[in-house]
Motif scaffolding. Sequence first.
Motif, mmCIF file in Angstrom:
data_model
loop_
_atom_site.group_PDB
_atom_site.id
_atom_site.type_symbol
_atom_site.label_atom_id
_atom_site.label_comp_id
_atom_site.label_asym_id
_atom_site.label_seq_id
_atom_site.Cartn_x
_atom_site.Cartn_y
_atom_site.Cartn_z
ATOM 1 N N ALA A 376 38.689 28.304 118.392
ATOM 2 C CA ALA A 376 39.931 28.526 119.155
ATOM 3 C C ALA A 376 41.131 28.480 118.211
ATOM 4 N N ILE A 377 41.965 29.528 118.288
ATOM 5 C CA ILE A 377 43.120 29.648 117.398
ATOM 6 C C ILE A 377 44.364 29.928 118.224
ATOM 7 N N VAL A 378 45.452 29.257 117.906
ATOM 8 C CA VAL A 378 46.749 29.531 118.527
ATOM 9 C C VAL A 378 47.731 29.930 117.430
ATOM 10 N N PHE A 379 48.417 31.035 117.646
ATOM 11 C CA PHE A 379 49.461 31.496 116.723
ATOM 12 C C PHE A 379 50.795 31.516 117.467
ATOM 13 N N THR A 411 51.354 29.410 112.140
ATOM 14 C CA THR A 411 52.730 29.845 112.395
ATOM 15 C C THR A 411 53.148 30.931 111.413
ATOM 16 N N ASN A 412 52.349 31.152 110.380
ATOM 17 C CA ASN A 412 52.659 32.149 109.361
ATOM 18 C C ASN A 412 51.787 33.387 109.571
ATOM 19 N N PRO A 413 52.384 34.557 109.809
ATOM 20 C CA PRO A 413 51.601 35.775 110.080
ATOM 21 C C PRO A 413 50.638 36.130 108.955
ATOM 22 N N ASP A 414 51.062 35.937 107.693
ATOM 23 C CA ASP A 414 50.205 36.293 106.564
ATOM 24 C C ASP A 414 48.987 35.382 106.495
ATOM 25 N N GLU A 415 49.181 34.090 106.772
ATOM 26 C CA GLU A 415 48.056 33.160 106.754
ATOM 27 C C GLU A 415 47.085 33.446 107.888
ATOM 28 N N PHE A 416 47.629 33.826 109.040
ATOM 29 C CA PHE A 416 46.763 34.177 110.170
ATOM 30 C C PHE A 416 45.939 35.417 109.838
ATOM 31 N N LYS A 417 46.597 36.426 109.251
ATOM 32 C CA LYS A 417 45.897 37.655 108.889
ATOM 33 C C LYS A 417 44.811 37.367 107.844
ATOM 34 N N SER A 437 50.840 39.292 124.261
ATOM 35 C CA SER A 437 51.735 40.374 124.689
ATOM 36 C C SER A 437 52.610 40.803 123.516
ATOM 37 N N GLY A 438 52.330 40.238 122.323
ATOM 38 C CA GLY A 438 53.045 40.609 121.102
ATOM 39 C C GLY A 438 52.076 41.182 120.085
ATOM 40 N N ASN A 439 52.339 40.936 118.793
ATOM 41 C CA ASN A 439 51.454 41.483 117.758
ATOM 42 C C ASN A 439 51.233 40.502 116.599
ATOM 43 N N TYR A 440 51.286 39.219 116.875
ATOM 44 C CA TYR A 440 51.007 38.187 115.876
ATOM 45 C C TYR A 440 51.896 38.328 114.643
ATOM 46 N N GLY A 441 53.150 38.615 114.862
ATOM 47 C CA GLY A 441 54.099 38.706 113.750
ATOM 48 C C GLY A 441 53.946 39.948 112.899
ATOM 49 N N GLY A 442 53.342 41.014 113.458
ATOM 50 C CA GLY A 442 53.244 42.277 112.731
ATOM 51 C C GLY A 442 51.825 42.688 112.372
ATOM 52 N N LEU A 443 50.825 42.151 113.070
ATOM 53 C CA LEU A 443 49.432 42.508 112.793
ATOM 54 C C LEU A 443 49.172 43.958 113.174
ATOM 55 N N ASN A 444 48.552 44.714 112.279
ATOM 56 C CA ASN A 444 48.154 46.096 112.542
ATOM 57 C C ASN A 444 46.751 46.077 113.144
ATOM 58 N N PHE A 445 46.656 46.404 114.430
ATOM 59 C CA PHE A 445 45.361 46.312 115.107
ATOM 60 C C PHE A 445 44.359 47.331 114.571
ATOM 61 N N ASP A 446 44.851 48.426 113.988
ATOM 62 C CA ASP A 446 43.930 49.383 113.375
ATOM 63 C C ASP A 446 43.216 48.760 112.178
ATOM 64 N N GLU A 447 43.932 47.884 111.457
ATOM 65 C CA GLU A 447 43.311 47.188 110.329
ATOM 66 C C GLU A 447 42.204 46.247 110.795
#
Length: 452
Positions: A376-379, A411-417, A437-447
Amino acid sequence: MRTHFIAIGGAAMHNLALALHEKGYKITGSDDAIFEPSRTRLESKGLLPDEMGWFPEKITNDIDAIILGMHAKADNTELLKAQQLGLKIYSYPEFLYEQCKDKTRVVIGGSHGKTTITSMILHVMHYHNIDVDYMVGAQLEGFDTMVRLTEENDFIVLEGDEYLSSPIDRRPKFHLYQPNIALISGIAWDHINVFPKYSNYVEQFEIFVEQITNGGILVYNEDDAEVKRVAETTANPIRKLPYTTPDYTVDNGTTYLETPEGPMPIEVFGAHNLNNLAGAKWICQNMGVDEADFYEAISTFKGASKRLEKIAENGTNVAYKDFAHSPSKVAATTKAVKEQYPNRTLVACLELHTYSSLNAEFLKEYEGALDSADVAIVFYSPDAVKIKQLEEVTYEQIAKAFNREDLIIYTNPDEFKEYLFSLKKQDKGTALLLMSSGNYGGLNFDEVKTLL
């Protein structure tokens, strides 16, 4: 008729503009940002504003009506000019009602499931070539737009949102439609910035039921105790039709719905979606589709956009993204994926992105919501908290709220990615679920697709 949209932000408002253009209205509008696919669609019809922003000089006495979106503020310069000129100003739902007040209005309400149920109904109608008007909150396969308005169709199916109508009309949207046939799928506290107490929120559904026309129909989910209470205590002289989650089985990643003709494989899965399906069946039957025809059509329904949407799959791994963000939706979606893939490691990622989910007082509603996940992960983004002008949310508050010792918090998008991409190196047999309902601070879902 010349109609001007102020702050047509949001796909539904853009689609209303297109629907009215199709009916022959002269449409103009303003917005501060328009994204795809709305941008291209508006441009193809000559409806895209020349430049983004608000320009009071656009507002003149030859405008018959203004449609005001919730995205606008009360001090919007175009709105102020319209008020100064005494022009007729409608909220989005108010104008929709004016367009459909002579039709049979079918309104789908509920804290969760309303987009999926509305989509199921429209899929069945489309499958059987039954033409109806509609307004739905997601792009549907086989439908060009999310709003359709005609003069000739007898029925209109409306997704009934409980959020406010406009900056100057503080009534919930679904209070304005006066349904002939209504459905309530579930009641779970949401929009706490508007309804600070649970009782305030529930009251909106009680009012919704009172708005059903005399002799109308209320279809309701009796598995939800609050919905059952609201439905069964109303004094409104209406017909009440309860529904419950139907029997089903899951075998090797396929869900089979029990029907009078035996088990039938379906594309959607999860108890919450089977529950939604039962509600949609009652509505369709009251719109003239018999049970056998409903089952035939619903077997090909693949789901609404952004609702348990499969984004990648190979022989042993699968990845889904889902719009789920409220506690009840998160719990239902996580449980559904684990039930569908019981032998895979379920990695469930939730982004706290909305006003409610980032509120320290509301966080406790999430207790147990991720319990079905193996990991389980929360961002959440501290910047989002600041933008929404909320008090800072801490790691400790989140950990305590979810009440799960092994909860991972980013809390850091790069660490989550980086964490997500580390999954590629792990053992096979993973089900990845991304809820936001967002994009995890800029996550590209195609990636994300390359993870598998």
